[in-house]
Motif scaffolding. Structure first.
Motif, PDB file in Angstrom:
ATOM      1  N   LEU A 267      43.370  26.706  29.119  1.00  0.00           N
ATOM      2  CA  LEU A 267      42.983  25.719  30.132  1.00  0.00           C
ATOM      3  C   LEU A 267      42.442  26.403  31.382  1.00  0.00           C
ATOM      4  N   ALA A 268      43.091  27.474  31.799  1.00  0.00           N
ATOM      5  CA  ALA A 268      42.641  28.205  32.985  1.00  0.00           C
ATOM      6  C   ALA A 268      41.263  28.795  32.781  1.00  0.00           C
ATOM      7  N   ASP A 269      41.004  29.266  31.562  1.00  0.00           N
ATOM      8  CA  ASP A 269      39.709  29.881  31.262  1.00  0.00           C
ATOM      9  C   ASP A 269      38.557  28.890  31.340  1.00  0.00           C
ATOM     10  N   THR A 270      38.851  27.592  31.197  1.00  0.00           N
ATOM     11  CA  THR A 270      37.792  26.575  31.258  1.00  0.00           C
ATOM     12  C   THR A 270      37.504  26.126  32.681  1.00  0.00           C
ATOM     13  N   MET A 271      38.311  26.570  33.622  1.00  0.00           N
ATOM     14  CA  MET A 271      38.163  26.107  35.000  1.00  0.00           C
ATOM     15  C   MET A 271      37.474  27.130  35.873  1.00  0.00           C
ATOM     16  N   GLN A 272      36.767  26.607  36.875  1.00  0.00           N
ATOM     17  CA  GLN A 272      36.110  27.480  37.835  1.00  0.00           C
ATOM     18  C   GLN A 272      37.140  28.021  38.815  1.00  0.00           C
ATOM     19  N   LYS A 273      36.747  29.069  39.519  1.00  0.00           N
ATOM     20  CA  LYS A 273      37.623  29.652  40.530  1.00  0.00           C
ATOM     21  C   LYS A 273      37.930  28.621  41.596  1.00  0.00           C
ATOM     22  N   ASP A 274      39.171  28.592  42.064  1.00  0.00           N
ATOM     23  CA  ASP A 274      39.598  27.603  43.056  1.00  0.00           C
ATOM     24  C   ASP A 274      38.798  27.716  44.347  1.00  0.00           C
ATOM     25  N   ASP A 275      38.449  26.551  44.900  1.00  0.00           N
ATOM     26  CA  ASP A 275      37.725  26.486  46.168  1.00  0.00           C
ATOM     27  C   ASP A 275      38.723  26.584  47.310  1.00  0.00           C
ATOM     28  N   GLU A 276      38.668  27.673  48.081  1.00  0.00           N
ATOM     29  CA  GLU A 276      39.616  27.874  49.179  1.00  0.00           C
ATOM     30  C   GLU A 276      38.898  28.001  50.520  1.00  0.00           C
ATOM     31  N   ARG A 277      37.870  27.192  50.720  1.00  0.00           N
ATOM     32  CA  ARG A 277      37.163  27.211  51.994  1.00  0.00           C
ATOM     33  C   ARG A 277      38.062  26.716  53.122  1.00  0.00           C
ATOM     34  N   GLU A 278      37.918  27.347  54.287  1.00  0.00           N
ATOM     35  CA  GLU A 278      38.712  26.939  55.438  1.00  0.00           C
ATOM     36  C   GLU A 278      38.202  25.618  55.994  1.00  0.00           C
ATOM     37  N   ALA A 279      39.114  24.823  56.513  1.00  0.00           N
ATOM     38  CA  ALA A 279      38.743  23.559  57.132  1.00  0.00           C
ATOM     39  C   ALA A 279      37.983  23.821  58.431  1.00  0.00           C
ATOM     40  N   LYS A 280      37.023  22.961  58.715  1.00  0.00           N
ATOM     41  CA  LYS A 280      36.240  23.070  59.941  1.00  0.00           C
ATOM     42  C   LYS A 280      36.503  21.856  60.823  1.00  0.00           C
ATOM     43  N   PHE A 281      36.514  22.090  62.144  1.00  0.00           N
ATOM     44  CA  PHE A 281      36.795  21.021  63.093  1.00  0.00           C
ATOM     45  C   PHE A 281      35.732  21.002  64.189  1.00  0.00           C
ATOM     46  N   ASP A 282      35.467  19.808  64.746  1.00  0.00           N
ATOM     47  CA  ASP A 282      34.497  19.723  65.834  1.00  0.00           C
ATOM     48  C   ASP A 282      35.178  20.090  67.152  1.00  0.00           C
ATOM     49  N   GLU A 283      34.417  20.000  68.251  1.00  0.00           N
ATOM     50  CA  GLU A 283      34.929  20.441  69.548  1.00  0.00           C
ATOM     51  C   GLU A 283      36.069  19.564  70.059  1.00  0.00           C
ATOM     52  N   LYS A 284      36.213  18.374  69.482  1.00  0.00           N
ATOM     53  CA  LYS A 284      37.320  17.497  69.867  1.00  0.00           C
ATOM     54  C   LYS A 284      38.541  17.668  68.972  1.00  0.00           C
ATOM     55  N   GLY A 285      38.442  18.565  68.012  1.00  0.00           N
ATOM     56  CA  GLY A 285      39.562  18.824  67.123  1.00  0.00           C
ATOM     57  C   GLY A 285      39.613  17.942  65.905  1.00  0.00           C
ATOM     58  N   ASN A 286      38.515  17.209  65.627  1.00  0.00           N
ATOM     59  CA  ASN A 286      38.478  16.353  64.463  1.00  0.00           C
ATOM     60  C   ASN A 286      37.957  17.107  63.239  1.00  0.00           C
ATOM     61  N   PHE A 287      38.529  16.812  62.104  1.00  0.00           N
ATOM     62  CA  PHE A 287      38.147  17.465  60.856  1.00  0.00           C
ATOM     63  C   PHE A 287      36.708  17.118  60.486  1.00  0.00           C
ATOM     64  N   ILE A 288      35.924  18.129  60.108  1.00  0.00           N
ATOM     65  CA  ILE A 288      34.537  17.926  59.693  1.00  0.00           C
ATOM     66  C   ILE A 288      34.445  17.984  58.172  1.00  0.00           C
ATOM     67  N   HIS A 289      34.870  19.126  57.603  1.00  0.00           N
ATOM     68  CA  HIS A 289      34.855  19.294  56.145  1.00  0.00           C
ATOM     69  C   HIS A 289      35.732  20.488  55.780  1.00  0.00           C
TER      70      HIS A 289
END
Length: 289
Positions: A267-289
């Protein structure tokens, strides 16, 4: 009988003097920003009256650096709406980024409560800093308490940092804790709080929970790891991470379950590498992506 649904339901129900005769110096190899310092008005006495009592600026608690204590103590009274020099919005964030001990993080928790009571903003970015501090210090206790009391602390978690927080329990489980059963229950408490914060159970959530169960290493935690994994795999698009599957494989092999290990490996071999991108926030501290 254990089930994720019953656990979530149960959880939801219970749910002009110098500064001490010297200026602020360094904390965590970085000078306290000048704009965060309270100014001479608040430094004319060694003691200061705060919402939590009279504090002695010269007597920092054990394992709390004097600079952190001084900043904490002089920030509390300035949270009063009538203060002529209110603290900067970045004060709490700075303390979280520079805390070096569990006791300093406990002070940050107290300040977060007072911050909330004074109706000052607590953003998604601040919550992310909270998780980062707990992970850095390997100390989940304050943020778990905050998650349990939304009114008192107003945390604003997002999927990324909730999964990261759950993974902290995986690390703690590998340290052969004296209380593995408590650790296991705590990690399921965090998982059960996803709906309370309007968060969806995604692959990162299930994967982190499986990893924590595998790491804790008790018979019960392993049983739960298998239950959670099968629930995650039952979705049309499996909600589990490759990393979690590899942990399941490793644990299975250690227990002599070769067929089970082979299944998780495939099962692991069929999956792509985990996406571990850091969260991004705007200047007001709100989550962007």
């Amino acid at each position: 009988m254990f089930s994720l649904g019953s656990l979530a339901a149960r959880t939801a129900r219970t749910q002009s003097a110098r500064y001490l005769l010297r200026p602020l110096s360094t904390v965590a190899d970085a000078a306290v920003p000048k704009n965060l310092q309270p100014g001479a008005t608040w430094l004319s006495s060694p003691t200061i009256e705060t919402p939590v009592g009279v504090l002695d600026l010269n007597k920092a608690p054990s394992n709390v650096r004097s600079q952190v204590w001084q900043l904490y103590a002089t920030t509390l009274p300035r949270l009063n709406p009538k203060s002529i020099k209110p603290p900067k919005k970045s004060t709490l964030n700075w303390l979280l980024q520079n805390a070096e001990t569990k006791e300093e993080l406990d002070l940050a928790q107290q300040l977060t409560h007072q911050w909330r009571m004074s109706l000052r903003p607590i953003t998604q970015a601040t919550t992310d800093l909270w998780v980062a501090a707990c992970v850095r210090l390997k100390y989940p206790t304050p943020f778990l308490a905050m998650l349990d009391d939304r009114w008192k602390y107003r945390p604003m978690p997002i999927n990324q940092n909730m999964a990261r927080f759950i993974k902290l329990y995986a690390y703690l489980g590998l340290q052969k804790p004296e209380n593995p059963d408590t650790l296991l229950e705590d990690v399921f408490r965090v998982f059960a709080l996803y709906p309370y914060y309007d968060l969806k159970y995604d692959a990162a959530a299930y994967g982190a929970l499986v990893q924590a169960c595998c790491a804790i290493g008790t018979e019960e935690s392993w049983r739960r790891a298998l239950v959670v994994a099968e629930e995650a795999l039952a979705f049309t698009s499996p909600k589990i991470t490759r990393e979690a599957l590899k942990d399941l494989e490793t644990r299975s092999r250690r227990l002599g379950e070769s067929e089970m290990a082979q299944r998780y490996q495939e099962l692991a071999d069929t999956m792509q590498k985990d996406d571990e991108r850091e969260a991004k926030f705007d200047e007001k501290g709100n989550f962007i992506h």
